[in-house]
Design an enzyme around this catalytic site. Structure first.
Site, PDB file in Angstrom:
ATOM      1  N   ASP A 179       3.932 -16.157  -0.037  1.00 58.48           N
ATOM      2  CA  ASP A 179       3.763 -16.861  -1.314  1.00 58.48           C
ATOM      3  C   ASP A 179       3.678 -18.376  -1.139  1.00 58.48           C
ATOM      4  O   ASP A 179       4.079 -19.136  -2.020  1.00 58.48           O
ATOM      5  CB  ASP A 179       4.894 -16.502  -2.301  1.00 58.48           C
ATOM      6  CG  ASP A 179       5.126 -15.013  -2.364  1.00 58.48           C
ATOM      7  OD1 ASP A 179       4.141 -14.294  -2.562  1.00 58.48           O
ATOM      8  OD2 ASP A 179       6.279 -14.568  -2.187  1.00 58.48           O
ATOM      9  N   LYS A 227      -1.507 -19.267   0.397  1.00 57.73           N
ATOM     10  CA  LYS A 227      -2.572 -19.010   1.386  1.00 57.73           C
ATOM     11  C   LYS A 227      -3.909 -18.748   0.709  1.00 57.73           C
ATOM     12  O   LYS A 227      -4.948 -19.178   1.186  1.00 57.73           O
ATOM     13  CB  LYS A 227      -2.227 -17.798   2.261  1.00 57.73           C
ATOM     14  CG  LYS A 227      -1.033 -17.996   3.144  1.00 57.73           C
ATOM     15  CD  LYS A 227      -0.691 -16.731   3.895  1.00 57.73           C
ATOM     16  CE  LYS A 227      -0.165 -15.632   3.019  1.00 57.73           C
ATOM     17  NZ  LYS A 227       1.164 -15.840   2.470  1.00 57.73           N
ATOM     18  N   GLY A 239       0.034 -10.791  -2.827  1.00 57.91           N
ATOM     19  CA  GLY A 239      -0.516 -11.195  -4.118  1.00 57.91           C
ATOM     20  C   GLY A 239      -1.029 -12.610  -3.985  1.00 57.91           C
ATOM     21  O   GLY A 239      -0.282 -13.503  -3.614  1.00 57.91           O
ATOM     22  N   HIS A 240      -2.310 -12.793  -4.206  1.00 59.50           N
ATOM     23  CA  HIS A 240      -2.884 -14.132  -4.117  1.00 59.50           C
ATOM     24  C   HIS A 240      -3.331 -14.589  -5.490  1.00 59.50           C
ATOM     25  O   HIS A 240      -4.026 -13.869  -6.189  1.00 59.50           O
ATOM     26  CB  HIS A 240      -4.098 -14.132  -3.177  1.00 59.50           C
ATOM     27  CG  HIS A 240      -3.724 -13.987  -1.737  1.00 59.50           C
ATOM     28  ND1 HIS A 240      -4.629 -13.695  -0.760  1.00 59.50           N
ATOM     29  CD2 HIS A 240      -2.539 -14.137  -1.117  1.00 59.50           C
ATOM     30  CE1 HIS A 240      -4.005 -13.644   0.408  1.00 59.50           C
ATOM     31  NE2 HIS A 240      -2.736 -13.903   0.213  1.00 59.50           N
ATOM     32  N   ARG A 268      -0.113   8.113  14.625  1.00 58.92           N
ATOM     33  CA  ARG A 268      -1.475   8.638  14.815  1.00 58.92           C
ATOM     34  C   ARG A 268      -1.780   9.875  13.981  1.00 58.92           C
ATOM     35  O   ARG A 268      -2.447  10.810  14.398  1.00 58.92           O
ATOM     36  CB  ARG A 268      -1.765   8.881  16.302  1.00 58.92           C
ATOM     37  CG  ARG A 268      -1.978   7.555  17.003  1.00 58.92           C
ATOM     38  CD  ARG A 268      -1.407   7.459  18.350  1.00 58.92           C
ATOM     39  NE  ARG A 268       0.037   7.629  18.352  1.00 58.92           N
ATOM     40  CZ  ARG A 268       0.752   7.833  19.423  1.00 58.92           C
ATOM     41  NH1 ARG A 268       0.182   7.909  20.584  1.00 58.92           N
ATOM     42  NH2 ARG A 268       2.059   7.958  19.350  1.00 58.92           N
ATOM     43  N   GLN A 312       1.212 -12.151   3.832  1.00 59.14           N
ATOM     44  CA  GLN A 312       2.639 -12.329   4.146  1.00 59.14           C
ATOM     45  C   GLN A 312       2.828 -13.582   5.007  1.00 59.14           C
ATOM     46  O   GLN A 312       2.099 -14.538   4.816  1.00 59.14           O
ATOM     47  CB  GLN A 312       3.216 -11.067   4.810  1.00 59.14           C
ATOM     48  CG  GLN A 312       3.419  -9.906   3.842  1.00 59.14           C
ATOM     49  CD  GLN A 312       2.168  -9.114   3.597  1.00 59.14           C
ATOM     50  OE1 GLN A 312       1.442  -8.770   4.504  1.00 59.14           O
ATOM     51  NE2 GLN A 312       1.896  -8.779   2.345  1.00 59.14           N
ATOM     52  N   THR A 346       7.990  -7.101   6.711  1.00 55.98           N
ATOM     53  CA  THR A 346       6.974  -6.116   6.347  1.00 55.98           C
ATOM     54  C   THR A 346       6.598  -5.338   7.605  1.00 55.98           C
ATOM     55  O   THR A 346       7.172  -5.567   8.680  1.00 55.98           O
ATOM     56  CB  THR A 346       5.777  -6.793   5.654  1.00 55.98           C
ATOM     57  OG1 THR A 346       4.950  -5.762   5.084  1.00 55.98           O
ATOM     58  CG2 THR A 346       4.962  -7.668   6.602  1.00 55.98           C
ATOM     59  N   ARG A 406       9.048 -10.140  -9.535  1.00 56.47           N
ATOM     60  CA  ARG A 406      10.471 -10.435  -9.275  1.00 56.47           C
ATOM     61  C   ARG A 406      10.696 -11.935  -9.161  1.00 56.47           C
ATOM     62  O   ARG A 406       9.880 -12.640  -8.561  1.00 56.47           O
ATOM     63  CB  ARG A 406      10.901  -9.809  -7.935  1.00 56.47           C
ATOM     64  CG  ARG A 406      11.023  -8.318  -7.959  1.00 56.47           C
ATOM     65  CD  ARG A 406      11.487  -7.785  -6.615  1.00 56.47           C
ATOM     66  NE  ARG A 406      10.425  -7.772  -5.622  1.00 56.47           N
ATOM     67  CZ  ARG A 406      10.577  -7.359  -4.366  1.00 56.47           C
ATOM     68  NH1 ARG A 406      11.763  -6.962  -3.947  1.00 56.47           N
ATOM     69  NH2 ARG A 406       9.580  -7.350  -3.519  1.00 56.47           N
TER      70      ARG A 406
END
Ligand code: IMP
Length: 418
Positions: free
Chosen positions: A12, A15, A39-40, A142, A222, A237, A301
């Protein structure tokens, strides 16, 4: 020219905005890792666009966009994002939007597993519950489904059945309803109708662009401290969202990269659990949150807020091989009368300037700065107030990396480039 744009805090940092800005002169913009946990938000020409999977430059009609092999794609989310863009008048054709056949597909059972794992864990991660971790786990195991499989439906059903064996064993064990492979198959078939035209070998598009010396921007998702190997494990993540992981996710070798831009805020924020040495769980943090509107684009959030941690930034300069920094929210932090910056940690009786694995034992050592006021007329570095310049200069002295981009407002026009 190939430029990578990566987050160097906990996500956040802006980017999307930096990548959108850079894409002005680019032929291709690539989204390389993560999924719709990201989220961008991009504000362009007074309009706000929110994206989770599409590269933010999709709003530039002359830029080609790629979702690369390293991304995990929730096909329903991607379709609704494409439809939203189309409603906003942005045409997305197969000539300018490409999805890697190697990217993995997030299915309903991944989201269900994400919820179940969180429920079972004594120490919650605070994931976005978008199925990211379980999808990457099946990729490593896999057994995952790839976008390629949406184009080859004769083998798809069998693959889904196999993929679901483990997940359904888990669901059975914990009294959850089992997931029907037929339903996931039908969902894939429905999504394939819309997505198949875009699915291709994105690697050859990049090779051709590179041969023609076209500009390529790779948009990270991220950030370093959410990276699976270099972040605050387990509060991370499930992808390698550091610079090398971002290049790898895109399908670009390290020596092909010309510039790596590290995007940071003039303070820190974090969503979810995990250590946060400079956190201000008090009225200062509340003030930063309100001034910077620190609420998640993906989950809504409220973000945890605190002072800038330069030890983290300096470490990121090396781990990500940064060639320049983009510091956002200089306008926001300047509104505080006194501003603190962490320049070291007290750690087990010593003063240190690195990020230890058990950083929950670190206490911040601060340097204090005076606040400032910015306004829309400050379009060049020289026009910034002296106190803001002192702050930026200190970041450069501490990290030994140039602050090339400075964000002084949400609109892309409010970016100072030096
Ligand atoms: P996951 O990626 O949903 O598995 O969540 C793991 C951790 O990463 C959680 O703390 C999330 O809040 C955090 N996270 C994932 N994506 C982002 C992002 O784009 N920005 C900020 N935090 C993120």
């Amino acid at each position: 020219m190939i430029k990578l744009i990566v987050g160097i805090q906990w996500g956040d940092e802006g980017k999307g905005r930096a990548s959108h800005f850079e894409s002005k002169n680019a032929k291709i913009v690539v989204r390389a890792t993560g999924g719709n946990n990201a989220g961008h938000t991009v504000v362009a020409n007074g309009k706000k666009y929110k994206m989770h999977l599409l590269p933010s430059s999709i709003i530039r009609k002359n830029v080609n966009c790629i979702i690369a092999p390293g991304v995990v794609i929730d096909p329903e989310v991607l379709i609704s994002e494409i439809e939203e863009m189309e409603k906003a008048g942005i045409t997305i054709t197969k000539d300018r939007f490409h999805i890697s056949e190697r990217a993995h597909v997030i299915l309903p059972h991944h989201k269900k597993l994400d919820g179940l794992y969180e429920k079972l864990k004594a120490k919650k991660i605070g994931t976005t519950k978008r199925g990211i971790g379980p999808c990457y786990a099946e990729k490593c195991n896999r057994t995952g489904i790839r976008m390629f499989d949406l184009c080859n439906t004769s083998t798809l059903k069998k693959k889904i059945e196999e993929d679901l064996l483990l997940a359904n064993t888990m669901f059975k064990q914990y009294g959850e309803e089992l997931v029907n492979p037929e339903e996931e198959y039908e969902l894939c078939i429905k999504c394939a109708e819309k997505l198949v035209p875009y699915i291709c070998d994105t690697g050859s598009i990049l090779i051709q662009a590179d041969e023609k010396n076209e500009n390529i921007v790779v948009e990270g998702a991220q950030a370093l401290y959410l990276d699976l190997d270099h972040g605050d494990y387990p509060y991370v993540t499930s992808s390698n969202c550091n610079a090398s992981g971002t290049a790898s996710g895109a399908g670009i070798g390290p020596t092909k990269v010309d510039e790596v831009i590290g995007v940071m805020k003039a303070y820190c924020s974090r969503v979810g659990e995990g250590p946060f040495t400079t956190e201000q769980d008090n009225e200062i943090g509340d003030k930063i949150r309100e001034l910077g509107y620190e609420y998640g684009t993906t989950t809504g959030r409220p973000r945890r807020c605190g002072w800038l941690d330069l030890v983290m930034v300096k470490n990121a300069c090396f781990v990500c091989g940064l060639t320049s920094l983009c510091v956002n929210h200089i306008d926001t932090i300047g509104k505080l009368e006194k501003i603190k910056v962490c320049i070291g940690y007290e750690y087990k009786g010593n003063n240190i300037e690195y990020v230890p694995i058990d950083r929950e034992y670190c206490k911040p050592i601060y340097k204090e700065f005076e606040g400032w006021e910015t306004n829309e007329t400050m379009t060049e570095y020289e026009k910034l107030p002296e106190n803001a310049k002192k702050y930026i200069k200190f970041i450069e002295e501490y990290t030994k990396v140039k602050v090339q981009y400075i964000g002084i407002g949400a609109d892309e026009k409010q970016t100072i480039v030096r």
